[in-house]
Design a protein around this motif. Structure first.
Motif, PDB file in Angstrom:
ATOM      1  N   UNK A  47       0.799  -1.218   0.000  1.00 19.28           N
ATOM      2  CA  UNK A  47       0.000   0.000   0.000  1.00 19.28           C
ATOM      3  C   UNK A  47       0.837   1.276   0.000  1.00 19.28           C
ATOM      4  N   UNK A  48       1.806   1.401   0.886  1.00 27.05           N
ATOM      5  CA  UNK A  48       2.573   2.647   0.956  1.00 27.05           C
ATOM      6  C   UNK A  48       3.303   2.902  -0.363  1.00 27.05           C
ATOM      7  N   UNK A  49       3.905   1.874  -0.928  1.00 26.97           N
ATOM      8  CA  UNK A  49       4.587   2.027  -2.218  1.00 26.97           C
ATOM      9  C   UNK A  49       3.592   2.390  -3.314  1.00 26.97           C
ATOM     10  N   UNK A  50       2.404   1.771  -3.288  1.00 26.86           N
ATOM     11  CA  UNK A  50       1.371   2.068  -4.285  1.00 26.86           C
ATOM     12  C   UNK A  50       0.914   3.518  -4.179  1.00 26.86           C
ATOM     13  N   UNK A  51       0.738   4.004  -2.952  1.00 25.25           N
ATOM     14  CA  UNK A  51       0.345   5.395  -2.726  1.00 25.25           C
ATOM     15  C   UNK A  51       1.412   6.344  -3.252  1.00 25.25           C
ATOM     16  N   UNK A  52       2.674   6.038  -2.989  1.00 28.09           N
ATOM     17  CA  UNK A  52       3.761   6.904  -3.441  1.00 28.09           C
ATOM     18  C   UNK A  52       3.843   6.947  -4.962  1.00 28.09           C
ATOM     19  N   UNK A  53       3.663   5.799  -5.627  1.00 32.27           N
ATOM     20  CA  UNK A  53       3.690   5.767  -7.086  1.00 32.27           C
ATOM     21  C   UNK A  53       2.509   6.547  -7.668  1.00 32.27           C
ATOM     22  N   UNK A  54       1.315   6.362  -7.086  1.00 33.28           N
ATOM     23  CA  UNK A  54       0.135   7.087  -7.562  1.00 33.28           C
ATOM     24  C   UNK A  54       0.312   8.585  -7.354  1.00 33.28           C
ATOM     25  N   UNK A  55       0.935   8.959  -6.234  1.00 31.19           N
ATOM     26  CA  UNK A  55       1.165  10.371  -5.945  1.00 31.19           C
ATOM     27  C   UNK A  55       2.138  10.985  -6.941  1.00 31.19           C
ATOM     28  N   UNK A  56       3.214  10.261  -7.268  1.00 28.33           N
ATOM     29  CA  UNK A  56       4.173  10.770  -8.249  1.00 28.33           C
ATOM     30  C   UNK A  56       3.520  10.896  -9.627  1.00 28.33           C
ATOM     31  N   UNK A  57       2.664   9.934  -9.949  1.00 23.52           N
ATOM     32  CA  UNK A  57       2.001   9.966 -11.253  1.00 23.52           C
ATOM     33  C   UNK A  57       1.085  11.172 -11.386  1.00 23.52           C
ATOM     34  N   UNK A  58       0.267  11.441 -10.372  1.00 27.47           N
ATOM     35  CA  UNK A  58      -0.668  12.560 -10.486  1.00 27.47           C
ATOM     36  C   UNK A  58       0.084  13.883 -10.481  1.00 27.47           C
ATOM     37  N   UNK A  59       1.214  13.954  -9.773  1.00 28.41           N
ATOM     38  CA  UNK A  59       2.033  15.168  -9.811  1.00 28.41           C
ATOM     39  C   UNK A  59       2.531  15.418 -11.235  1.00 28.41           C
ATOM     40  N   UNK A  60       3.051  14.394 -11.891  1.00 32.78           N
ATOM     41  CA  UNK A  60       3.533  14.542 -13.260  1.00 32.78           C
ATOM     42  C   UNK A  60       2.379  14.782 -14.224  1.00 32.78           C
ATOM     43  N   UNK A  61       1.229  14.161 -13.960  1.00 35.10           N
ATOM     44  CA  UNK A  61       0.065  14.332 -14.833  1.00 35.10           C
ATOM     45  C   UNK A  61      -0.446  15.771 -14.805  1.00 35.10           C
ATOM     46  N   UNK A  62      -0.400  16.393 -13.625  1.00 30.78           N
ATOM     47  CA  UNK A  62      -0.793  17.802 -13.508  1.00 30.78           C
ATOM     48  C   UNK A  62       0.279  18.699 -14.119  1.00 30.78           C
ATOM     49  N   UNK A  63       1.510  18.395 -13.818  1.00 27.65           N
ATOM     50  CA  UNK A  63       2.639  19.211 -14.295  1.00 27.65           C
ATOM     51  C   UNK A  63       2.698  19.259 -15.817  1.00 27.65           C
ATOM     52  N   UNK A  64       2.331  18.168 -16.483  1.00 28.25           N
ATOM     53  CA  UNK A  64       2.421  18.077 -17.942  1.00 28.25           C
ATOM     54  C   UNK A  64       1.044  18.055 -18.604  1.00 28.25           C
ATOM     55  N   UNK A  65       0.048  18.645 -17.943  1.00 28.39           N
ATOM     56  CA  UNK A  65      -1.323  18.652 -18.471  1.00 28.39           C
ATOM     57  C   UNK A  65      -1.360  19.224 -19.896  1.00 28.39           C
ATOM     58  N   UNK A  66      -2.175  18.649 -20.780  1.00 27.59           N
ATOM     59  CA  UNK A  66      -2.187  19.077 -22.180  1.00 27.59           C
ATOM     60  C   UNK A  66      -2.892  20.402 -22.448  1.00 27.59           C
TER      61      UNK A  66
END
Length: 264
Positions: A229-248
């Motif tokens: 769970x903790x690793x999954x949360x961290x990966x999901x958190x990094x993904x949404x950060x990059x998804x917002x940062x590179x929004x189209x």
């Protein structure tokens, strides 16, 4: 051949593609999980707002879940927009026999533009029927305030709200702090004993439509693959950060995040 991870989303359809089952399926695919869906409602949406909500019948929702799980099965599932108490009860009834399935509950209540996506009488059905089945619930601050009746203005109040939500029977509470003010965003995971915090810089942008859906879908995909769970949360958190940062930067309102985002 190793069986592919299977992830089911039970949520509303977003015609604009930024949230709901569209965002979930894109995210599942990006994380290497086979995505399936049970549609709870059809919403008429664009980046400018929600212009119509047309719920499915409880029978239609229940049958979608039943047939997918009976045949293909799922390693993890997530719920998004459930609309009303009857649909929530139907979803809980279908999921209850699958006690090994890891369930992520994203308590979708209000759209980015303010449209109500969960009826008032559905809160009790959510807290008593669905949350006790969940591996993790992922409320943002307004949703946590609705679930607890508490005012949340800082990290300490987030922790108190997490304890209150955990007491409702959910195993883990993932509090998202994006609605609070400040240059940093603090997210807090609570497992009933300890807190795990993730802090990152705030990205100044209006293109954040579907962030909750996308985050919870990434988390669901990782749990489906067997990630702790903790690793999954961290990966999901990094993904949404990059998804917002590179929004189209699509549309004239609250645009979607980037579902092609890549993390290390």
């Amino acid at each position: 051949m190793k069986q592919v991870a299977r992830a089911l989303t039970i949520a509303g359809s977003d015609s604009g593609g930024g949230a709901g089952i569209q965002a979930d399926l894109k995210t599942f695919h990006q994380f290497g999980a086979y995505g399936m869906s049970a549609i709870t409602a059809i919403t008429v949406q664009s980046t400018l707002g929600v212009f119509g909500v047309y719920p499915m019948t409880t029978e239609a929702v229940a049958q979608q879940i039943h047939e997918v799980l009976r045949d293909i099965g799922a390693d993890a599932a997530k719920t998004g927009m459930l609309f009303d108490a009857a649909i929530i009860r139907a979803v809980a009834d279908e999921l209850r026999p699958y006690n090994k399935l890891k369930l992520v509950v994203d308590p979708v209540m209000i759209a980015k533009g303010g449209a109500k996506l969960l009826q008032d009488d559905a809160i009790e059905a959510l807290t008593k029927g669905l949350l006790p089945l969940a591996e993790v619930v992922t409320p943002n601050v307004p949703e946590a305030e609705c679930l607890t009746g508490m005012q949340i203005r800082n990290a300490e109040q987030m922790r108190e709200a997490a304890k209150a939500i955990h007491a409702l029977g959910v195993r883990n509470v993932m509090m998202k702090g994006g609605h609070l003010e400040g240059d940093e965003v603090r997210d807090i995971l609570y497992d009933g004993q300890a807190f795990h915090e993730i802090v990152h810089e705030r990205i100044q942008t209006r293109h954040t439509h579907g962030t909750g859906c996308t985050f919870s879908a990434a988390l669901t995909a990782e749990l489906a693959k067997g990630t702790p769970l903790i690793e999954a949360v961290e990966k999901a958190n990094r993904f949404i950060f990059e998804a917002i940062k590179t929004a189209p930067e699509l549309g004239g309102g609250h645009g979607p995040t980037n579902h092609w985002a890549v993390i290390e």
